[in-house]
Design an enzyme around this catalytic site. Structure first.
Site, PDB file in Angstrom:
ATOM      1  CG  ASP A  71     -37.662 -21.542 -53.776  1.00 35.14           C
ATOM      2  OD1 ASP A  71     -38.459 -21.244 -53.163  1.00 35.14           O
ATOM      3  OD2 ASP A  71     -37.146 -20.911 -54.572  1.00 35.14           O
ATOM      4  CD1 TRP A  96     -34.779 -28.367 -56.799  1.00 36.66           C
ATOM      5  CD2 TRP A  96     -33.224 -27.587 -58.171  1.00 36.66           C
ATOM      6  NE1 TRP A  96     -33.629 -28.168 -55.891  1.00 36.66           N
ATOM      7  CE2 TRP A  96     -32.784 -27.765 -56.642  1.00 36.66           C
ATOM      8  CE3 TRP A  96     -31.948 -26.956 -59.033  1.00 36.66           C
ATOM      9  CZ2 TRP A  96     -31.372 -27.115 -56.266  1.00 36.66           C
ATOM     10  CZ3 TRP A  96     -30.729 -26.456 -58.647  1.00 36.66           C
ATOM     11  CH2 TRP A  96     -30.523 -26.619 -57.207  1.00 36.66           C
ATOM     12  CG  ASP A 115     -42.235 -25.978 -59.878  1.00 35.23           C
ATOM     13  OD1 ASP A 115     -42.246 -26.550 -58.932  1.00 35.23           O
ATOM     14  OD2 ASP A 115     -41.869 -24.948 -60.609  1.00 35.23           O
ATOM     15  CG  ASN A 143     -34.170 -23.845 -55.137  1.00 34.90           C
ATOM     16  OD1 ASN A 143     -34.015 -22.582 -55.400  1.00 34.90           O
ATOM     17  ND2 ASN A 143     -34.355 -24.627 -54.272  1.00 34.90           N
ATOM     18  CG  ASP A 144     -35.778 -17.925 -57.038  1.00 35.47           C
ATOM     19  OD1 ASP A 144     -36.968 -18.345 -57.057  1.00 35.47           O
ATOM     20  OD2 ASP A 144     -35.415 -16.768 -56.945  1.00 35.47           O
TER      21      ASP A 144
HETATM   22  N1  ABN Z   1     -39.891 -23.775 -58.689  1.00 33.00           N
HETATM   23  C1  ABN Z   1     -40.710 -23.367 -57.476  1.00 33.00           C
HETATM   24  C2  ABN Z   1     -40.933 -21.981 -58.246  1.00 33.00           C
HETATM   25  C3  ABN Z   1     -41.789 -21.385 -58.979  1.00 33.00           C
HETATM   26  C4  ABN Z   1     -41.778 -20.122 -59.469  1.00 33.00           C
HETATM   27  C5  ABN Z   1     -41.044 -19.172 -59.171  1.00 33.00           C
HETATM   28  C6  ABN Z   1     -39.718 -19.627 -58.222  1.00 33.00           C
HETATM   29  C7  ABN Z   1     -39.618 -20.980 -57.997  1.00 33.00           C
END
Ligand code: ABN
Length: 170
Positions: A71, A96, A115, A143-144
């Site tokens: 995501d 995640w 990330d 995963n958000d």
């Molecule tokens: N892990 C990706 C993400 C980053 C910022 C906000 C939501 C998802």
């Protein structure tokens, strides 16, 4: 003769006292504890990284097999690659985790979606496949999440997909 007898008797007693059965058992016990703690020692496990079958697919496409649970913006479109961050960004230490099937060998692999942080969001190749994702109120299964919150800079840029192991088959 008496002197020699006494000398050797004394030596034999000394040896018996210091190297008796207890001493031997103590030595064996210490060796067992030592050997059993070896697997607990911190070692670099990177060498255990799985040997991957040949790759298929385009890492800048959201359909690429490693992205099944991603995501975010694909780092491959943002100056990095599917497993490296673009220059000037830092990889988040917390992530995640997903499990994706490699179409080449049909095996499931554990993928870490780290990330990349420290630059404003990349804005290209948004990919949201979300396999295994649960609503945000199940924070342990969602995963958000901006994993940059665990990095030096909390500014999210893009996401990588790093194979960290082969998944156990159920
Ligand atoms: N892990 C990706 C993400 C980053 C910022 C906000 C939501 C998802």
């Amino acid at each position: 003769m008496n002197f020699i007898d006494r000398f050797f008797e004394k030596k034999a007693r000394n040896v018996a006292q210091t190297n008796g059965r207890r001493g031997f058992m103590k030595g064996v016990g210490a060796a067992l504890v030592g050997v059993s703690s070896i697997p607990l020692l911190p070692v670099a496990r990177a060498v255990d990284a799985p040997v991957l079958a040949q790759e298929v697919g385009d890492p800048s496409s959201c359909d690429y097999w490693r992205y099944c649970a991603v995501d975010g913006f694909l780092c491959d479109c943002c100056g990095g690659s599917y497993n490296t961050c673009p220059p000037g960004t830092e990889m988040s230490p917390i992530t995640w985790i997903g499990t994706c099937r490699n179409p080449v060998d049909g095996r499931n692999y554990v993928i870490s979606y780290n990330d990349c942080c420290g630059k404003t969001q990349c804005g290209t190749c948004l990919c949201q496949r979300d396999e295994g994702d649960r609503p945000l109120y199940r924070s342990d299964k969602s995963n958000d999440v901006n994993w940059c919150l665990g990095a030096t800079s909390s500014v999210y840029h893009c996401s990588t997909a790093i194979v960290v192991g082969v998944a156990f088959e159920k």
